[in-house]
Design a protein around this motif. Structure first.
Motif, PDB file in Angstrom:
ATOM      1  N   THR A 129       0.837  -1.211   0.000  1.00  0.00           N
ATOM      2  CA  THR A 129       0.000   0.000   0.000  1.00  0.00           C
ATOM      3  C   THR A 129       0.866   1.253   0.000  1.00  0.00           C
ATOM      4  OG1 THR A 129      -1.810  -1.110   1.166  1.00  0.00           O
ATOM      5  CG2 THR A 129      -1.737   1.294   1.291  1.00  0.00           C
ATOM      6  N   GLU A 130       1.869   1.288   0.867  1.00  0.00           N
ATOM      7  CA  GLU A 130       2.692   2.492   0.970  1.00  0.00           C
ATOM      8  C   GLU A 130       3.679   2.619  -0.193  1.00  0.00           C
ATOM      9  OE1 GLU A 130       4.356   3.489   4.714  1.00  0.00           O
ATOM     10  OE2 GLU A 130       2.535   2.966   5.838  1.00  0.00           O
ATOM     11  N   TYR A 135       5.154   5.878  -4.674  1.00  0.00           N
ATOM     12  CA  TYR A 135       5.422   5.962  -6.112  1.00  0.00           C
ATOM     13  C   TYR A 135       4.516   6.993  -6.786  1.00  0.00           C
ATOM     14  CZ  TYR A 135       6.486   4.455 -10.854  1.00  0.00           C
ATOM     15  OH  TYR A 135       6.889   4.414 -12.166  1.00  0.00           O
ATOM     16  N   GLU A 136       3.254   6.985  -6.423  1.00  0.00           N
ATOM     17  CA  GLU A 136       2.314   7.945  -6.998  1.00  0.00           C
ATOM     18  C   GLU A 136       2.738   9.384  -6.690  1.00  0.00           C
ATOM     19  OE1 GLU A 136      -0.797   9.595  -9.027  1.00  0.00           O
ATOM     20  OE2 GLU A 136      -0.141   7.494  -9.027  1.00  0.00           O
ATOM     21  N   LYS A 137       3.293   9.569  -5.511  1.00  0.00           N
ATOM     22  CA  LYS A 137       3.656  10.914  -5.063  1.00  0.00           C
ATOM     23  C   LYS A 137       4.921  11.436  -5.737  1.00  0.00           C
ATOM     24  CE  LYS A 137       3.685  13.439  -0.682  1.00  0.00           C
ATOM     25  NZ  LYS A 137       3.567  13.304   0.801  1.00  0.00           N
ATOM     26  N   TYR A 138       5.875  10.535  -6.030  1.00  0.00           N
ATOM     27  CA  TYR A 138       7.184  11.007  -6.482  1.00  0.00           C
ATOM     28  C   TYR A 138       7.640  10.459  -7.836  1.00  0.00           C
ATOM     29  CZ  TYR A 138       7.588  12.715  -1.706  1.00  0.00           C
ATOM     30  OH  TYR A 138       7.368  13.386  -0.523  1.00  0.00           O
ATOM     31  N   LYS A 139       6.806   9.693  -8.529  1.00  0.00           N
ATOM     32  CA  LYS A 139       7.235   9.109  -9.804  1.00  0.00           C
ATOM     33  C   LYS A 139       7.558  10.182 -10.843  1.00  0.00           C
ATOM     34  CE  LYS A 139       2.502   8.430 -11.529  1.00  0.00           C
ATOM     35  NZ  LYS A 139       1.505   7.426 -12.009  1.00  0.00           N
ATOM     36  N   ASN A 140       6.867  11.302 -10.785  1.00  0.00           N
ATOM     37  CA  ASN A 140       7.127  12.369 -11.750  1.00  0.00           C
ATOM     38  C   ASN A 140       8.303  13.253 -11.345  1.00  0.00           C
ATOM     39  OD1 ASN A 140       4.998  11.574 -13.435  1.00  0.00           O
ATOM     40  ND2 ASN A 140       3.511  12.790 -12.268  1.00  0.00           N
ATOM     41  N   TYR A 176       4.652   0.447 -10.671  1.00  0.00           N
ATOM     42  CA  TYR A 176       6.100   0.303 -10.825  1.00  0.00           C
ATOM     43  C   TYR A 176       6.407  -1.114 -11.321  1.00  0.00           C
ATOM     44  CZ  TYR A 176       4.929  -1.368  -6.146  1.00  0.00           C
ATOM     45  OH  TYR A 176       4.327  -1.985  -5.087  1.00  0.00           O
ATOM     46  N   PRO A 177       7.591  -1.329 -11.872  1.00  0.00           N
ATOM     47  CA  PRO A 177       7.908  -2.633 -12.477  1.00  0.00           C
ATOM     48  C   PRO A 177       8.091  -3.751 -11.446  1.00  0.00           C
ATOM     49  CG  PRO A 177       9.813  -1.186 -12.543  1.00  0.00           C
ATOM     50  CD  PRO A 177       8.665  -0.344 -12.095  1.00  0.00           C
ATOM     51  N   ILE A 178       7.552  -4.929 -11.786  1.00  0.00           N
ATOM     52  CA  ILE A 178       7.746  -6.154 -11.017  1.00  0.00           C
ATOM     53  C   ILE A 178       8.685  -7.035 -11.839  1.00  0.00           C
ATOM     54  CG2 ILE A 178       6.647  -8.110  -9.882  1.00  0.00           C
ATOM     55  CD1 ILE A 178       5.627  -5.479  -8.797  1.00  0.00           C
ATOM     56  N   PHE A 179       9.721  -7.518 -11.221  1.00  0.00           N
ATOM     57  CA  PHE A 179      10.730  -8.277 -11.948  1.00  0.00           C
ATOM     58  C   PHE A 179      10.577  -9.781 -11.714  1.00  0.00           C
ATOM     59  CE2 PHE A 179      12.320  -4.014 -11.784  1.00  0.00           C
ATOM     60  CZ  PHE A 179      12.955  -3.851 -13.014  1.00  0.00           C
ATOM     61  N   THR A 230      10.349  -4.276   8.546  1.00  0.00           N
ATOM     62  CA  THR A 230       9.271  -3.639   9.302  1.00  0.00           C
ATOM     63  C   THR A 230       9.250  -2.118   9.157  1.00  0.00           C
ATOM     64  OG1 THR A 230      10.720  -3.684  11.247  1.00  0.00           O
ATOM     65  CG2 THR A 230       9.126  -5.486  11.019  1.00  0.00           C
ATOM     66  N   THR A 231      10.242  -1.564   8.476  1.00  0.00           N
ATOM     67  CA  THR A 231      10.263  -0.120   8.228  1.00  0.00           C
ATOM     68  C   THR A 231       9.422   0.167   6.992  1.00  0.00           C
ATOM     69  OG1 THR A 231      12.499   0.050   9.138  1.00  0.00           O
ATOM     70  CG2 THR A 231      11.715   1.898   7.811  1.00  0.00           C
ATOM     71  N   THR A 232       8.298   0.825   7.180  1.00  0.00           N
ATOM     72  CA  THR A 232       7.369   1.041   6.069  1.00  0.00           C
ATOM     73  C   THR A 232       7.861   2.165   5.155  1.00  0.00           C
ATOM     74  OG1 THR A 232       6.047   2.532   7.441  1.00  0.00           O
ATOM     75  CG2 THR A 232       5.401   0.202   7.389  1.00  0.00           C
ATOM     76  N   PRO A 233       7.501   2.114   3.890  1.00  0.00           N
ATOM     77  CA  PRO A 233       8.023   3.089   2.922  1.00  0.00           C
ATOM     78  C   PRO A 233       7.781   4.556   3.288  1.00  0.00           C
ATOM     79  CG  PRO A 233       7.061   1.236   1.770  1.00  0.00           C
ATOM     80  CD  PRO A 233       6.752   1.022   3.226  1.00  0.00           C
TER      81      PRO A 233
END
Length: 247
Positions: A129-130, A135-140, A176-179, A230-233
């Motif tokens: 979720t985070e 990603y939505e906030k900073y992808k641009n 975002y890409p999944i590898f 355990t450190t969330t994004p």
């Protein structure tokens, strides 16, 4: 005098050996004295960096080597990132979830968040979720998230690549890409992960401890931060902004 022992008990050895100092690989020539009557013994060599290094292999016969003297360095060159801490993330090629090669140099100038993901972990919901929110906030503004599925922790990523893509993209709207699914620990660990771990060790050693360990990479491809599962994004958003150079 090189050694004070009597001539009948010693002889001189001259040989070359390739050594890896972590940052530079080099070929050195050594002049050593060899005591013929003693048993095996681990020996230290002295490099031009004035640091002791373990002898890479013991003598073939039962000997003890004493007072090594470095005569000269014949060659020195930088090693690839897959073998040491030199280089950057951009030196690696990985496979995406559809089996296509992806040269990570395409991300030059981006800030990267690299994370090993799993679909059935207790940390899955909060992290996925985070990750999507970050990603939505900073992808641009230059952030890329690279997700690598891994089934090494509690067998919590058992699906194939198609199932993993469906899970991440449908349930969590991951853009975002999944590898390709990889191993992150052990002899079969992906070269990229060997590099990440060697560049930024964890609190209790280099090994990845669980799903959703995270590495932050700056715009030059250097690993600059490592975060526990355990450190969330969103808790390290300030670091992301720092390396993106945004207010």
């Amino acid at each position: 005098m090189l050694c004070s022992a009597s001539p009948s008990a010693t002889r001189l050895l001259f040989f070359k050996r390739n050594l890896n100092f972590g940052f530079v690989s080099a070929s050195f020539s050594f002049l050593l004295t060899e005591h013929l009557s003693t048993g095996f013994e681990n020996t230290l060599l002295v490099s031009s960096l004035n640091k002791p290094l373990p002898l890479l292999s013991r003598p073939i016969i039962k000997t003890r080597v004493s007072r090594p003297v470095l005569l000269f360095s014949s060659r020195a060159d930088h090693t690839m990132a897959s073998n040491s801490k030199t280089g950057s993330v951009y030196d690696f090629t990985v496979k995406d979830a559809r089996g296509n090669d992806v040269d990570l140099s395409i991300y030059k100038g981006k800030v990267l968040l690299i994370v090993n993901v799993a679909s059935q972990c207790g940390l899955t919901d909060s992290n996925y979720t985070e990750l999507s929110q970050l990603y939505e906030k900073y992808k641009n503004q230059g952030l890329e998230i690279l997700a690598f599925p891994c089934n090494q922790f509690g067998a919590q990523e058992p699906g194939n690549n198609e199932q993993i893509l469906e899970f991440a993209c449908t349930r969590f709207k991951a853009e975002y890409p999944i590898f390709d699914k990889v191993e992150v620990n052990g002899d079969n660990a992906a070269p990229l992960y060997k590099y990440l771990k060697s560049s930024k060790g964890g609190l209790f050693g280099d090994s990845i401890k669980w799903n959703f360990s995270k590495f932050l990479v700056d715009k030059k491809g250097n690993v600059v931060e490592r975060y526990a599962p355990t450190t969330t994004p969103l808790s390290f958003e300030k670091d992301v902004k720092k390396y993106l150079e945004v207010a």
